[in-house]
Motif scaffolding. Structure first.
Motif, short mmCIF file in Angstrom:
data_model
loop_
_atom_site.label_atom_id
_atom_site.label_comp_id
_atom_site.label_asym_id
_atom_site.label_seq_id
_atom_site.Cartn_x
_atom_site.Cartn_y
_atom_site.Cartn_z
N GLY A 227 20.10 -15.10 -113.94
CA GLY A 227 20.32 -13.67 -114.03
C GLY A 227 19.01 -12.92 -114.10
N LYS A 228 19.07 -11.62 -113.81
CA LYS A 228 17.87 -10.78 -113.78
C LYS A 228 18.14 -9.47 -114.50
N TYR A 229 17.17 -9.01 -115.27
CA TYR A 229 17.25 -7.66 -115.83
C TYR A 229 16.10 -6.79 -115.34
N LYS A 230 15.06 -7.40 -114.74
CA LYS A 230 13.99 -6.65 -114.10
C LYS A 230 13.47 -7.48 -112.93
N ASN A 231 13.00 -6.81 -111.91
CA ASN A 231 12.51 -7.51 -110.73
C ASN A 231 11.39 -8.48 -111.09
N GLY A 232 11.51 -9.70 -110.59
CA GLY A 232 10.48 -10.70 -110.83
C GLY A 232 10.66 -11.52 -112.08
N PHE A 233 11.73 -11.27 -112.86
CA PHE A 233 11.94 -12.03 -114.09
C PHE A 233 13.38 -12.50 -114.14
N GLU A 234 13.60 -13.79 -113.85
CA GLU A 234 14.95 -14.36 -113.81
C GLU A 234 15.03 -15.56 -114.75
N GLN A 235 16.16 -15.68 -115.44
CA GLN A 235 16.39 -16.74 -116.40
C GLN A 235 17.73 -17.41 -116.14
N ILE A 236 17.89 -18.63 -116.61
CA ILE A 236 19.13 -19.38 -116.38
C ILE A 236 19.99 -19.34 -117.63
N GLY A 237 21.26 -18.94 -117.44
CA GLY A 237 22.21 -18.87 -118.54
C GLY A 237 23.44 -19.70 -118.26
N VAL B 298 19.15 -20.26 -121.34
CA VAL B 298 18.86 -21.64 -121.75
C VAL B 298 17.57 -22.17 -121.12
N VAL B 299 17.15 -21.59 -120.00
CA VAL B 299 15.86 -21.94 -119.38
C VAL B 299 15.18 -20.65 -118.95
N VAL B 300 13.96 -20.45 -119.44
CA VAL B 300 13.19 -19.28 -119.08
C VAL B 300 11.72 -19.67 -119.02
N ASN B 301 11.00 -19.11 -118.06
CA ASN B 301 9.55 -19.31 -117.93
C ASN B 301 8.90 -17.95 -117.68
N GLY B 302 7.65 -17.83 -118.04
CA GLY B 302 6.94 -16.58 -117.86
C GLY B 302 7.24 -15.54 -118.92
N GLU B 303 7.66 -16.01 -120.13
CA GLU B 303 8.07 -15.07 -121.18
C GLU B 303 6.95 -14.13 -121.62
N ALA B 304 5.72 -14.65 -121.68
CA ALA B 304 4.62 -13.85 -122.23
C ALA B 304 4.42 -12.55 -121.44
N LYS B 305 4.43 -12.65 -120.13
CA LYS B 305 4.22 -11.48 -119.28
C LYS B 305 5.53 -10.91 -118.74
N LYS B 306 6.66 -11.55 -119.14
CA LYS B 306 7.97 -11.15 -118.62
C LYS B 306 7.94 -11.08 -117.09
N ASN B 307 7.38 -12.14 -116.52
CA ASN B 307 7.28 -12.24 -115.07
C ASN B 307 7.38 -13.71 -114.68
N GLY B 308 8.34 -14.01 -113.85
CA GLY B 308 8.53 -15.38 -113.39
C GLY B 308 10.01 -15.66 -113.21
N MET B 309 10.33 -16.40 -112.17
CA MET B 309 11.72 -16.70 -111.86
C MET B 309 12.03 -18.18 -112.10
N SER B 310 13.17 -18.43 -112.72
CA SER B 310 13.73 -19.76 -112.88
C SER B 310 15.16 -19.67 -112.37
N GLY B 311 15.52 -20.46 -111.35
CA GLY B 311 16.84 -20.23 -110.78
C GLY B 311 17.38 -21.36 -109.93
N GLY C 109 11.05 -22.63 -109.55
CA GLY C 109 10.19 -21.71 -110.29
C GLY C 109 9.35 -20.89 -109.33
N ALA C 110 9.03 -19.67 -109.73
CA ALA C 110 8.16 -18.80 -108.95
C ALA C 110 7.61 -17.72 -109.86
N GLY C 111 6.37 -17.33 -109.62
CA GLY C 111 5.80 -16.21 -110.35
C GLY C 111 5.02 -16.61 -111.59
N TRP C 112 5.50 -17.61 -112.34
CA TRP C 112 4.77 -18.02 -113.54
C TRP C 112 3.75 -19.12 -113.24
N GLN C 113 3.80 -19.65 -112.03
CA GLN C 113 2.75 -20.49 -111.47
C GLN C 113 2.64 -20.11 -110.00
#
Length: 369
Positions: A231-241, A259-272, A289-293
């Motif tokens: 799911g996404k709440y802002k462009n470029g930041f997606e988490q798995i629920g 349950v899985v999230v990456n890029g929390e510090a900058k709120k940027n990065g996709m996990s999906g 993964g994308a954006g956090w690496q």
């Protein structure tokens, strides 16, 4: 006496209505407490079991330069392999297609299974489907399971034209014959999950993306059917629920957080695009993964309880390295068959957006005699 019988009948009817209404009320199911986490040695063993260092190459491409392919999901049925995949032409919107193979290497396109509705407000122009209720055992059959005499899939639905145009929700569809290229039937309860529902969690209030549904036969969480999606709440930041269901058509979100999230510090990065398999007693989630690496790649996480996941921090399973995937190498579907691991993914590079394959053994090398 007639009044008594009538009263009993009315009470029974009322109780049925209440039960039905209760079933329709979505809620958030409290998550189980954190239990045993997966240790580093086990994570390394899983990596060694699933790694695919040999890139076989492109295995399916669009019919024209304007058709882009995405999101493979592979299953076995009636002694053949089948792949659901999606395609978008001229950036109008996703539709879902079916292909068949005898060897997991060479694929023949069969046709469309989720076409545009053009009429429903919520999914008129986006139909991105993937298999549900597949045998998730790592050394299993990879066949689809029936529920209520039907085969099932879940899909991303959207009412606007374009490439993954907001808002996107999750729908469910079924068929009696999953290997035939004909339209699956969408359930009237659709969309079963959406970003604007009042119980939507903070990480999913803009879009819901690719999902997979498994049948947890042990009902370890108290529910037989478990769905994972990003799911996404802002462009470029997606988490798995997660979400859970008793009947495949009414879904409750599970836990208050992803349950899985990456890029929390900058709120940027996709996990999906999660895919769940079970290796021994370890649940394994393949995801991209994308954006956090740098760029986009495939990796995995492991769990003993389906809820609390330990993320792999080592080498990626697939990452850009060839001309045909030098931009993105992501969105995994991984199967093991006859001792070989096949890692299907979406590749973006010189060939456009196509589907490619990496394997645990070099299948292009000459056979040993």
């Amino acid at each position: 006496m007639k009044r008594v019988i009538l009263a009993i009948a009315l009470f029974g009817a009322a109780a049925s209505l209440v039960a039905a209404d209760t079933n329709l009320v979505r809620t958030i199911i409290p998550a189980i407490p954190e239990g045993r986490m997966v240790d580093s040695n086990t994570m390394r063993q899983v990596y060694d079991a699933v790694k695919t260092p040999f890139k076989y190459g492109v295995i399916l491409e669009g019919a024209s330069t304007n058709e882009l392919l995405d999101c493979p999901s592979v299953f076995r049925q009636a002694n053949h392999w089948y792949m659901m995949y999606v395609a978008i032409t001229n950036k109008v919107g996703y539709q879902t297609f079916l292909a068949r193979s005898d060897d997991l290497l060479h694929w023949k396109k069969l046709g469309k299974i989720l076409p545009f509705t053009r009429t429903n407000d919520w999914d008129a122009w986006q139909e991105d489907g993937g298999v549900a209720l597949e045998d998730y055992e790592w050394d299993g059959s990879h066949e689809l399971e029936k529920f209520k005499g039907r085969f099932w899939l879940s899909y991303i639905g959207g009412g606007r034209q374009g490439y993954e145009t907001d808002p996107l929700s999750v729908g469910v569809a079924w068929t009696k014959n999953p290997v035939k290229a004909e339209a699956w039937k969408r359930v009237p309860e659709n969309p079963v999950l959406g970003p604007k529902q009042p119980e939507a969690r903070s990480f999913e209030t803009k879009n819901l993306y690719k999902s997979q549904i498994i049948h947890d036969k042990s009902e370890s969480l108290g529910w037989p059917f478990v769905m994972y999606y990003n799911g996404k709440y802002k462009n470029g930041f997606e988490q798995i629920g997660m979400a859970v269901s008793q009947d495949m058509t009414h879904w409750n979100r599970y836990g208050t957080n992803s349950v899985v999230v990456n890029g929390e510090a900058k709120k940027n990065g996709m996990s999906g695009d999660p895919q769940i398999v079970k290796i021994g007693d370890v649940w394994t989630m393949f995801y991209f993964g994308a954006g956090w690496q740098p760029k986009a790649f495939d990796t995995f996480a492991c769990s003993y309880d389906l809820v609390h996941w330990t993320k792999w921090g080592g080498a990626h399973l697939v990452q850009p390295s060839e001309d045909y995937d030098h931009i993105y190498a992501h969105k995994p579907w991984v199967v093991k068959w006859k001792g070989v691991v096949y890692h299907f993914y979406c590749a973006v590079g010189t060939e456009g957006r196509v589907l490619a394959l990496a394997t645990s053994r070099d299948l292009k090398a000459p056979a040993e005699h």
